[in-house]
Design an enzyme around this catalytic site. Structure first.
Site, PDB file in Angstrom:
ATOM      1  N   GLU A 128       0.525   5.607   0.221  1.00 40.57           N
ATOM      2  CA  GLU A 128      -0.048   6.225  -1.004  1.00 40.57           C
ATOM      3  C   GLU A 128      -1.245   5.849  -1.445  1.00 40.57           C
ATOM      4  OE1 GLU A 128       2.808   5.426  -4.265  1.00 40.57           O
ATOM      5  OE2 GLU A 128       2.095   7.308  -5.637  1.00 40.57           O
ATOM      6  N   ASP A 184       9.379  11.952  -8.551  1.00 39.22           N
ATOM      7  CA  ASP A 184       8.789  10.634  -8.684  1.00 39.22           C
ATOM      8  C   ASP A 184       9.008  10.040 -10.008  1.00 39.22           C
ATOM      9  OD1 ASP A 184       7.660   8.507  -7.431  1.00 39.22           O
ATOM     10  OD2 ASP A 184       5.760   9.169  -7.252  1.00 39.22           O
ATOM     11  N   TRP A 192       3.528   5.827 -15.089  1.00 39.78           N
ATOM     12  CA  TRP A 192       2.476   6.387 -14.050  1.00 39.78           C
ATOM     13  C   TRP A 192       2.267   7.921 -14.400  1.00 39.78           C
ATOM     14  CZ3 TRP A 192       6.538   3.141 -12.532  1.00 39.78           C
ATOM     15  CH2 TRP A 192       6.278   1.806 -11.915  1.00 39.78           C
TER      16      TRP A 192
END
Ligand SMILES: [Zn+2]
Length: 423
Positions: free
Chosen positions: A211, A307, A313
């Protein structure tokens, strides 16, 4: 006699059928004349298997702004904020936030979720909380937990020991984060170590892999090798794989066949990948989404993951897997009718395959879980991201919403407007 019949709906493959349910199973699909304890009229509406999210972080959900917002918007600041929050949050906090999110998920027809659980802190409160949530929601929502060494298997002092402790406590899936280990060598070693762990315990394996925008982050190559070595096949999933976006094309022409050969699956997370990747670029800015169509063309099962929802995030999120597929469709440019139909499967059937949910679907004998959507077909559902009129989980109606057309007050125009064109 059935307990429940969902009548007249359009299935994702275009068939129109009644669905007869007894107990927690679908026992008939077709034209049903019999009576039922309850009937849901789905005439003209899409009836789909439930949505499935194969990549989520439920220990962090609904924590946006705690302890403060992510000012740079980067993955790394998110990890650092989470590092503070996970030691402040109590088990009760995490259970309450997760249960609130699960209510949202159920209302949107999202009935199976794989969530990574951070195993870094020695207190393992996140693991304790998520095991409790899994137990509470089990009657209506299937949770799979992944032992996720957020700060690295080797980079944090007790990283490896805590993954093993979490698995011993009952966590279902082995995790990993090779690109976050100190060196490329230690990243590769962590993959060999974790693959062995998964194989020896007979568990599935799901790795946050590459990632990053660094085209030389090639851990997926090692991962595919280990999947092949241990014969893990579709029990292994590479999550994110964003470095593949930036890799040299010649190298990718060797890599994708190795991924396909291993039988492993792939989970891009388009809402998050388009938000977090490319942050170090000026212009042009990279999209940071992995090579979805190219992997699918090679026979790799690829599913869209969500996610994050309202966490360090990501500052948005709805628990709607159609939002996820909608973003994926745009960023991966999957606009052909066949590709759009595939995007719908990527949040239903393909994700069920990734999570190993054998009885997901609308066939005879499948679990009686389904969603009625205010749309005529999967493409229209992607376009509208419409209301979920009814959600059935394991034979029980767990959520309902009245059809909610807009009322117009315009001379000479219809009194009501729906943005549906098909059906
Ligand atoms: Zn993740």
């Amino acid at each position: 006699m059935f307990d429940l019949i969902v009548r007249g709906g359009s299935l994702p493959d275009g068939r129109v059928a009644d669905i007869g349910i007894r107990g927690d199973r679908i026992v008939e699909v077709g034209r049903i004349e019999a009576e039922a304890g309850r009937v849901i009229d789905a005439t003209g509406d899409l009836v789909s298997p439930p949505f499935v999210d194969p990549h989520f972080h439920m220990d962090a959900v609904l924590s946006y702004g705690l302890p403060r917002v992510n000012a740079s918007g980067t993955l790394l600041e998110g990890i650092s904020l989470w590092g503070e929050l996970r030691d402040l949050a109590t088990v009760e906090d995490m259970v309450a936030r997760a249960l609130r999110y699960c209510d949202w998920a159920v209302s949107m027809g999202l009935l199976a979720i794989r969530t990574h659980v951070d195993t870094t802190p020695d207190h393992l409160r996140g693991v304790e909380a998520m095991l409790e949530v899994k137990r509470i929601v089990a009657p209506y929502l299937d949770l799979q937990l992944v032992a996720f060494p957020q700060d690295g298997l080797y980079r944090s002092a007790s990283g490896r020991a805590n993954v093993i402790r979490a698995l011993d406590m009952g966590v279902d899936v082995v995790g990993g984060i090779p690109h976050f280990e100190r060196t490329m060598e230690e990243g590769a070693e962590s993959l060999r170590d974790l693959a062995r762990m998964a194989a020896e315990r007979g568990l599935m394996w799901d790795v946050h892999c590459d990632e990053t925008d660094d085209p030389l982050s090639r851990h997926v190559e090692t991962m595919a090798r280990e999947v092949t070595r241990h014969g893990l096949g579709a029990r292994a999933a590479g999550s994110h794989l964003t470095s593949m976006h930036s890799m040299d094309n010649y190298y990718v022409s060797k890599l994708i066949p190795l991924i396909a050969e291993s039988g492993m699956t792939a989970i891009p997370n388009p809402l998050i990948n388009i938000t977090l990747q490319g942050r170090h670029d000026s212009y042009p800015k990279r999209r940071g989404l992995t090579r979805v169509k190219e992997m699918q063309a090679a026979g790799v099962t690829v599913g869209w993951g969500q996610d994050c929802v309202l966490d360090p995030w990501y500052s948005l999120g709805t628990a709607d897997m159609l939002d996820v597929a909608f973003m994926g469709l745009h960023v991966a440019q999957m606009t052909h009718p066949d590709e759009m139909a595939r995007c719908f499967r990527m949040v239903t059937a393909d994700n069920a395959a990734i999570m190993g949910l054998a009885d997901h679907g609308l066939a005879h004998g499948c679990l009686a879980s389904l969603v009625v959507l205010d749309a005529a077909n999967p493409t229209e559902a992607l376009r509208l991201r419409p209301d979920r009129l009814a959600v059935v989980s394991k034979g029980q109606v767990v959520a309902e919403k009245a059809r909610n057309d807009a009322r117009l007050a315009l001379p000479g125009r219809p009194a009501r407007v729906r943005r549906r064109v098909a059906g």
